[in-house]
Design an enzyme around this catalytic site. Structure first.
Site, PDB file in Angstrom:
ATOM      1  NE  ARG A 187      -4.310   3.884  28.007  1.00 31.08           N
ATOM      2  CZ  ARG A 187      -5.348   3.499  27.271  1.00 31.08           C
ATOM      3  NH1 ARG A 187      -5.213   2.542  26.414  1.00 31.08           N
ATOM      4  NH2 ARG A 187      -6.522   4.090  27.395  1.00 31.08           N
ATOM      5  CB  THR A 188      -3.181   5.163  34.860  1.00 24.27           C
ATOM      6  OG1 THR A 188      -2.887   5.992  33.739  1.00 24.27           O
ATOM      7  CG2 THR A 188      -2.363   5.627  36.054  1.00 24.27           C
ATOM      8  CE  LYS A 217     -21.420   4.300  53.098  1.00 20.02           C
ATOM      9  NZ  LYS A 217     -20.856   3.422  54.141  1.00 20.02           N
ATOM     10  NE  ARG A 219      -6.176   8.759  36.263  1.00 22.23           N
ATOM     11  CZ  ARG A 219      -5.960   8.377  35.014  1.00 22.23           C
ATOM     12  NH1 ARG A 219      -6.971   7.993  34.262  1.00 22.23           N
ATOM     13  NH2 ARG A 219      -4.745   8.374  34.509  1.00 22.23           N
ATOM     14  CG  HIS A 273      -0.941  11.309  34.303  1.00 20.67           C
ATOM     15  ND1 HIS A 273      -0.476  10.282  35.112  1.00 20.67           N
ATOM     16  CD2 HIS A 273      -1.844  10.734  33.456  1.00 20.67           C
ATOM     17  CE1 HIS A 273      -1.078   9.152  34.769  1.00 20.67           C
ATOM     18  NE2 HIS A 273      -1.908   9.402  33.766  1.00 20.67           N
TER      19      HIS A 273
HETATM   20  C1  NCD Z   1      -4.207  10.253  30.123  1.00 22.17           C
HETATM   21  C2  NCD Z   1      -4.819  10.853  31.386  1.00 22.17           C
HETATM   22  O1  NCD Z   1      -5.559  10.188  32.091  1.00 22.17           O
HETATM   23  O2  NCD Z   1      -4.493  12.007  31.626  1.00 22.17           O
HETATM   24  N1  NCD Z   1      -4.381   8.874  30.042  1.00 22.17           N
HETATM   25  C3  NCD Z   1      -3.498   8.044  30.674  1.00 22.17           C
HETATM   26  O3  NCD Z   1      -3.346   8.084  31.876  1.00 22.17           O
HETATM   27  N2  NCD Z   1      -2.756   7.225  29.922  1.00 22.17           N
HETATM   28  C4  NCD Z   1      -4.591  10.979  28.892  1.00 22.17           C
HETATM   29  C5  NCD Z   1      -6.038  11.197  28.586  1.00 22.17           C
HETATM   30  O4  NCD Z   1      -6.929  10.802  29.323  1.00 22.17           O
HETATM   31  O5  NCD Z   1      -6.273  11.795  27.544  1.00 22.17           O
END
Ligand code: NCD
Length: 305
Positions: free
Chosen positions: A52-53, A81, A102, A130
């Site tokens: 999703r993100t 590397k 991320r 997040h």
């Molecule tokens: C979450 C995350 O990555 O922290 N997912 C997301 O970004 N929608 C929640 C999760 O991974 O449980």
């Protein structure tokens, strides 16, 4: 000066309210935004899995008329590397106008933001924060409930490693008359830093409990989370705790008629699929909110009028 988004409190409450208003305007008038980011490029640097993100960031940029580049696993980048996050961030600043990162290590996007010459957005750093999920959650709550104050919010599941909950508490504790019911097994309670810095210091009304059944009748929002397997130190603990809470239609019998059930997703088994078509299940509508709020956020950080 460039603006980054590393922690949700980097944004004031007024700025968050403006982003929500902007996202709602985008939902109403998408055609007015189709060329706003023409010739702009987003880099998505994802060192950890995501559906999703990453895809919502990417589709957000496409819907603004911009373009996207990046990688979706560390192994396909020069991290394999031995390149540092700081060097990668500085390099990618030569190619892109904005970065979403991320990373499994807490603080990595902050380090990147210090070396990048373009805005950096934290798309999740380890068990830490997040912020764009929280913006998504706030837009969802606003649309479902019509308000962000006067709410009883139950957060249920892995409150220790679940970064979405940490950021959600950071954001919601700045609104009036918000009360938290923190529902988790003993071992997965919110970390001390969240309890002392966010809840106690700001005198936020909260209780901790292990019982979802007891909490249910008072909740306006139920924020379910997955037990974060990848952050456990041993598999036995994960196996013991993974089925602590499973939301079924039966457990909703005592819930308010207008409860809103949120989940950042992915779900493993903590919400029965039998709930998906209940009008109170908001988690797929929440996914869509994620695209619109990221459009609003990128417009802001890119200073596009
Ligand atoms: C979450 C995350 O990555 O922290 N997912 C997301 O970004 N929608 C929640 C999760 O991974 O449980």
């Amino acid at each position: 000066m460039k603006r980054d988004l590393i922690d949700i409190t980097d944004l004031s409450v007024e700025e968050i309210d403006e982003l929500i208003a902007k996202a709602e305007d985008i939902i109403e008038h998408p055609e007015e935004y189709r060329e706003k980011c023409k010739y702009k490029k987003l880099a998505t640097l994802f060192y950890e899995p995501s559906t999703r993100t990453r895809l919502s960031f990417e589709s957000a940029m496409y819907e603004l008329g911009g373009q996207v580049l990046g990688f979706s696993e560390a192994q396909s980048s020069s991290a394999a590397k031995g390149e540092s996050v700081a060097d990668t961030a500085r390099t990618v600043s030569c190619f892109a106008d904005i970065i979403a990162m991320r990373h499994p290590k807490e603080g990595a996007p902050l380090v990147a933001s210090m070396k990048a010459t373009v805005p950096v957005i934290n798309a999740g750093d380890g068990g830490h924060h997040h912020p764009t999920q929280t913006l998504t959650d706030l837009l969802t709550i606003k649309r479902e409930k019509g308000r962000l104050d006067n709410l009883v919010i139950g957060c249920c599941g892995d409150l220790k490693f679940g970064r979405t909950v940490h950021s959600l508490i950071g954001a919601m504790s700045r609104y009036e008359n918000v009360r938290f019911v923190l529902i988790s097994p003993e071992e997965l309670r919110v970390p001390e830093s969240v309890r002392s810095d966010l809840l106690e210091k700001q005198k936020i009304n909260f209780v901790e409990t292990t019982s979802l059944e007891e909490a249910m009748p008072q909740l306006d929002i139920l924020y379910m989370t997955r037990v974060q397997r990848e952050r456990f130190f041993n598999e036995d603990d994960y196996v013991r705790l993974k089925d602590s809470y499973i939301l079924t239609p039966d457990k909703l019998r005592t819930a308010k008629w207008d409860l809103s059930i949120l989940h950042p997703l992915p779900r493993v088994n903590e919400i029965s699929t039998a709930i998906d078509d209940d009008p109170r299940a908001c988690y797929f509508r929440q996914v869509l909110c994620g695209k619109f709020i990221r459009m609003a956020l990128m417009l802001k950080l890119l200073e596009v009028e």
